[in-house]
Design a protein around this motif. Structure first.
Motif, PDB file in Angstrom:
ATOM      1  N   GLU A  61      71.674 -30.682  25.834  1.00 33.46           N
ATOM      2  CA  GLU A  61      70.621 -31.533  25.267  1.00 33.46           C
ATOM      3  C   GLU A  61      69.491 -30.754  24.620  1.00 33.46           C
ATOM      4  N   GLY A  62      69.707 -29.503  24.320  1.00 34.87           N
ATOM      5  CA  GLY A  62      68.684 -28.698  23.667  1.00 34.87           C
ATOM      6  C   GLY A  62      67.432 -28.573  24.525  1.00 34.87           C
ATOM      7  N   MET A  63      66.273 -28.556  23.878  1.00 36.19           N
ATOM      8  CA  MET A  63      65.028 -28.354  24.616  1.00 36.19           C
ATOM      9  C   MET A  63      64.742 -29.510  25.575  1.00 36.19           C
ATOM     10  N   THR A  64      65.192 -30.724  25.205  1.00 38.66           N
ATOM     11  CA  THR A  64      64.995 -31.870  26.098  1.00 38.66           C
ATOM     12  C   THR A  64      65.728 -31.614  27.419  1.00 38.66           C
ATOM     13  N   GLY A  65      66.947 -31.089  27.290  1.00 39.96           N
ATOM     14  CA  GLY A  65      67.741 -30.790  28.478  1.00 39.96           C
ATOM     15  C   GLY A  65      67.038 -29.771  29.357  1.00 39.96           C
ATOM     16  N   LEU A  66      66.472 -28.767  28.694  1.00 39.17           N
ATOM     17  CA  LEU A  66      65.783 -27.715  29.437  1.00 39.17           C
ATOM     18  C   LEU A  66      64.573 -28.299  30.163  1.00 39.17           C
ATOM     19  N   ALA A  67      63.848 -29.174  29.467  1.00 37.72           N
ATOM     20  CA  ALA A  67      62.662 -29.789  30.071  1.00 37.72           C
ATOM     21  C   ALA A  67      63.057 -30.634  31.287  1.00 37.72           C
ATOM     22  N   LYS A  68      64.217 -31.336  31.165  1.00 40.20           N
ATOM     23  CA  LYS A  68      64.670 -32.194  32.270  1.00 40.20           C
ATOM     24  C   LYS A  68      64.972 -31.376  33.520  1.00 40.20           C
ATOM     25  N   GLN A  69      65.591 -30.196  33.302  1.00 39.85           N
ATOM     26  CA  GLN A  69      65.974 -29.372  34.448  1.00 39.85           C
ATOM     27  C   GLN A  69      64.774 -28.612  35.015  1.00 39.85           C
ATOM     28  N   ALA A  70      63.716 -28.517  34.186  1.00 42.20           N
ATOM     29  CA  ALA A  70      62.614 -27.622  34.556  1.00 42.20           C
ATOM     30  C   ALA A  70      61.953 -28.017  35.876  1.00 42.20           C
ATOM     31  N   ASN A  71      61.751 -29.322  36.099  1.00 42.87           N
ATOM     32  CA  ASN A  71      61.091 -29.760  37.328  1.00 42.87           C
ATOM     33  C   ASN A  71      61.811 -29.267  38.566  1.00 42.87           C
ATOM     34  N   MET A  72      63.125 -29.514  38.573  1.00 38.02           N
ATOM     35  CA  MET A  72      63.937 -29.091  39.715  1.00 38.02           C
ATOM     36  C   MET A  72      63.878 -27.573  39.841  1.00 38.02           C
ATOM     37  N   GLY A  73      63.919 -26.895  38.686  1.00 38.30           N
ATOM     38  CA  GLY A  73      63.882 -25.434  38.687  1.00 38.30           C
ATOM     39  C   GLY A  73      62.607 -24.905  39.334  1.00 38.30           C
ATOM     40  N   VAL A  74      61.480 -25.513  38.967  1.00 37.92           N
ATOM     41  CA  VAL A  74      60.189 -25.055  39.503  1.00 37.92           C
ATOM     42  C   VAL A  74      60.138 -25.280  41.012  1.00 37.92           C
ATOM     43  N   GLU A  75      60.623 -26.451  41.430  1.00 41.73           N
ATOM     44  CA  GLU A  75      60.587 -26.752  42.864  1.00 41.73           C
ATOM     45  C   GLU A  75      61.458 -25.775  43.657  1.00 41.73           C
ATOM     46  N   MET A  76      62.632 -25.474  43.085  1.00 35.98           N
ATOM     47  CA  MET A  76      63.536 -24.540  43.766  1.00 35.98           C
ATOM     48  C   MET A  76      62.942 -23.142  43.796  1.00 35.98           C
ATOM     49  N   MET A  77      62.270 -22.786  42.716  1.00 30.98           N
ATOM     50  CA  MET A  77      61.671 -21.454  42.650  1.00 30.98           C
ATOM     51  C   MET A  77      60.602 -21.328  43.738  1.00 30.98           C
ATOM     52  N   ARG A  78      59.838 -22.392  43.890  1.00 27.72           N
ATOM     53  CA  ARG A  78      58.771 -22.396  44.890  1.00 27.72           C
ATOM     54  C   ARG A  78      59.347 -22.192  46.300  1.00 27.72           C
ATOM     55  N   LYS A  79      60.568 -22.697  46.502  1.00 35.05           N
ATOM     56  CA  LYS A  79      61.193 -22.596  47.814  1.00 35.05           C
ATOM     57  C   LYS A  79      61.993 -21.304  47.964  1.00 35.05           C
ATOM     58  N   GLY A  80      61.906 -20.444  46.963  1.00 31.95           N
ATOM     59  CA  GLY A  80      62.628 -19.168  47.046  1.00 31.95           C
ATOM     60  C   GLY A  80      64.127 -19.319  46.921  1.00 31.95           C
ATOM     61  N   LYS A  81      64.572 -20.363  46.197  1.00 26.43           N
ATOM     62  CA  LYS A  81      66.009 -20.600  46.072  1.00 26.43           C
ATOM     63  C   LYS A  81      66.587 -20.035  44.777  1.00 26.43           C
ATOM     64  N   ILE A  82      65.718 -19.511  43.918  1.00 27.51           N
ATOM     65  CA  ILE A  82      66.223 -19.029  42.633  1.00 27.51           C
ATOM     66  C   ILE A  82      66.262 -17.514  42.632  1.00 27.51           C
ATOM     67  N   LYS A  83      67.434 -17.012  42.326  1.00 27.94           N
ATOM     68  CA  LYS A  83      67.555 -15.566  42.175  1.00 27.94           C
ATOM     69  C   LYS A  83      67.295 -15.266  40.703  1.00 27.94           C
ATOM     70  N   LEU A  84      66.252 -14.490  40.434  1.00 23.98           N
ATOM     71  CA  LEU A  84      65.832 -14.324  39.039  1.00 23.98           C
ATOM     72  C   LEU A  84      66.780 -13.441  38.244  1.00 23.98           C
ATOM     73  N   PHE A  85      67.216 -12.338  38.855  1.00 21.26           N
ATOM     74  CA  PHE A  85      68.032 -11.408  38.088  1.00 21.26           C
ATOM     75  C   PHE A  85      69.454 -11.345  38.625  1.00 21.26           C
ATOM     76  N   PRO A  86      70.427 -11.345  37.714  1.00 26.39           N
ATOM     77  CA  PRO A  86      71.821 -11.274  38.161  1.00 26.39           C
ATOM     78  C   PRO A  86      72.150  -9.917  38.772  1.00 26.39           C
ATOM     79  N   SER A  87      73.165  -9.882  39.641  1.00 28.69           N
ATOM     80  CA  SER A  87      73.604  -8.608  40.210  1.00 28.69           C
ATOM     81  C   SER A  87      74.356  -7.815  39.150  1.00 28.69           C
TER      82      SER A  87
END
Ligand code: SF4
Ligand code: SF4
Lengths: 192, 284
Positions: free
Chosen positions: A145-171
């Motif tokens: 969905e282009g930028m709209t798609g990214l914006a839609k996922q962003a909320n969940m992404g931020v919440e997960m990041m806050r909880k330490g669930k996002i690994k920023l860099f790949p192995s």
């Protein structure tokens, strides 16, 4: 019979059934339409052709209807049908084969998100040897969905990041090269 | 006891608390986990959908590493478990696999974590480790699809009504409820491609857990945990309800019962609050 709500007269043709049987190793012709697969399926509500009808459609040679169905993309690969089929048909595997065939024929727009998801997933695996969830989520959001798609996922992404669930860099893996080679081999085979 | 260990990709990211709790609990129980050197993705949800051969090859690479070690292989993710078992079947049959030329021995078993912890440790040893029994915790255990299905590949004894987590949690003192949704589907990756369908499946599970008298759901799969835990806000919004059911990894509750001090840190990573319930039960 009816496919997707449309009544039509069908002249049975075994070419497509034989193709699916050869690719999957499953005996489609063993199906006696008991409907057990459909009765246990969690997502029939979103399918245009119920699983037992899909199997029947393969039997009749309704290739276009089957490969352009919503069913093959809505299937969650939950393996319930496969587990319960009294004739030992691995229906979930048949779904995989149909998805593989459908891709080369062009997927209809309303279902294109599913193959996009799988290719985003595999892109990340190809790059890094392992799935990097954030890379996959960003590629998928942008491609679907282009930028709209990214914006839609962003909320969940931020919440997960806050909880330490996002690994920023790949192995970084030594085995990355072996995995890339597997992808290349698979592509070569598909071209030939 | 020393065994091989394939964590899988999710345990490095969204399911970090599963990895940390599983590794801590293993240590407490004297199990030494040897992580497969340089393991790679098993292909999970996408390999087999895209190409049968690629799907098998991606998983088989890891099974071969484990074969060289020859010890049982512990797999915490249900999807990885099925992919690795599928590849194992191909290797055992001696089928040609792209990119792999190796003489397979096959002298080891691939085990999902729920089965492993139930079978490898006796009830006596488990009970002896318990410092804080999970008394008062009303739970249902949720296995999802791929721990048991399809049984001809997973080898599950009781694919429609698995017992391993139920028994483990009962030993730890929880009051485990019966329900008929143990192996129903949470939607898996439909949560990204068809979110409406997945949310309906998740809602059904949350509703049925409540109807069974559970105040939490216990899981052993990163995909199930993520779907059940992270979507409750959206489901509440769409349905006007107020969904707030804690979704625990079974290893987190083992850690809690064993008095492992890191438990609080693991639980902080959940999106749906877990602590209010545990405090109310006097467990935290
Ligand atoms: S469960 Fe098997 S035999 Fe029954 S309708 Fe489905 S595919 Fe046919
Ligand atoms: S594998 Fe697909 S078709 Fe079979 S029961 Fe599950 S969702 Fe339905």
């Amino acid at each position: 019979m009816q496919v997707g709500g449309l009544a039509q007269t069908v002249a049975p043709n075994s070419i497509f059934r034989k193709q699916v049987e050869a690719l999957s190793g499953e005996t489609i012709s063993a199906c006696f339409q008991c409907e057990k697969c459909t009765n246990g399926c969690p997502v029939t509500i979103a399918m245009d052709i119920a699983p037992h009808k899909l199997i029947r459609s393969i039997h009749l040679g309704l290739k276009d209807e089957v490969l352009q169905s919503d069913t093959i993309w809505v299937c969650a690969s939950c393996e319930t049908c496969t587990t319960r089929c009294p004739n030992d048909i691995d229906i979930a595997h048949v779904m995989d084969i149909l998805r593989q065939l459908s891709r080369s024929q062009g997927v209809k727009d309303s279902q294109k998100n599913v193959p996009l998801f799988h290719s985003a997933f595999l892109t990340s695996v190809r790059w890094y040897g392992r799935l990097h969830e954030m890379t996959m989520a960003v590629i998928f959001a942008l491609k679907s969905e282009g930028m709209t798609g990214l914006a839609k996922q962003a909320n969940m992404g931020v919440e997960m990041m806050r909880k330490g669930k996002i690994k920023l860099f790949p192995s970084r893996l030594l085995a990355g090269r072996q995995v890339k080679a597997m992808f290349r081999q698979s592509e070569r085979r598909q071209k030939t | 006891m020393k065994i091989s260990y394939y964590p899988g990709c999710s345990l490095d990211g969204t399911a970090r608390e599963y990895k940390e709790s599983l590794e801590s609990v293993a240590k407490i129980l004297g199990i030494e986990l040897e992580e497969l050197h340089d393991w790679t993705c098993c292909g999970a949800s996408s390999g087999h959908v895209t190409s049968d051969k690629l799907g098998v090859a991606l998983a088989a690479r890891n099974v071969v590493i484990a074969d060289k070690i020859g010890k049982d292989l512990l797999v915490p993710c249900a999807a990885c478990f099925l992919r690795l078992k599928t590849a194992e079947k191909e290797l055992k049959a001696g089928n040609q696999i792209e990119g792999i030329s190796y003489k397979y021995q096959g002298g080891f078993n691939i085990k999902h974590s729920t089965t492993f912890f139930r079978e490898a440790i006796s009830e006596k040893v488990l009970t002896a480790r318990v410092k804080k029994p999970l008394y008062g915790l009303n739970a249902v255990c949720y296995y999802g699809c791929l721990v048991t299905r399809p049984p001809k590949i997973t080898g599950a004894k009781n694919p429609e009504d698995p017992q391993d987590m139920d028994e483990l949690m009962t030993i730890l003192g929880a009051s485990v409820k019966n329900w008929s949704y143990k192996t129903d589907c949470c939607g898996g990756n439909l949560i990204l491609t068809h979110p409406e369908i997945a949310r309906n499946l998740i809602k059904k599970l949350l509703d049925m857990a409540e109807e069974a008298g559970a105040d939490c759901i216990i899981v052993g799969c990163p995909m199930c945990q993520s779907n059940l835990d992270t979507r409750q806000k959206e489901i509440s919004r769409d349905n006007g309800g107020k969904y707030s059911i804690p979704i625990f990894y079974f290893t987190e509750l083992m850690g809690l019962a064993f008095g492992e001090p890191s438990t609080g840190k693991w639980l902080n990573r959940h999106l749906t609050d877990t602590k209010a319930l545990l405090k109310q039960k006097g467990l935290l």
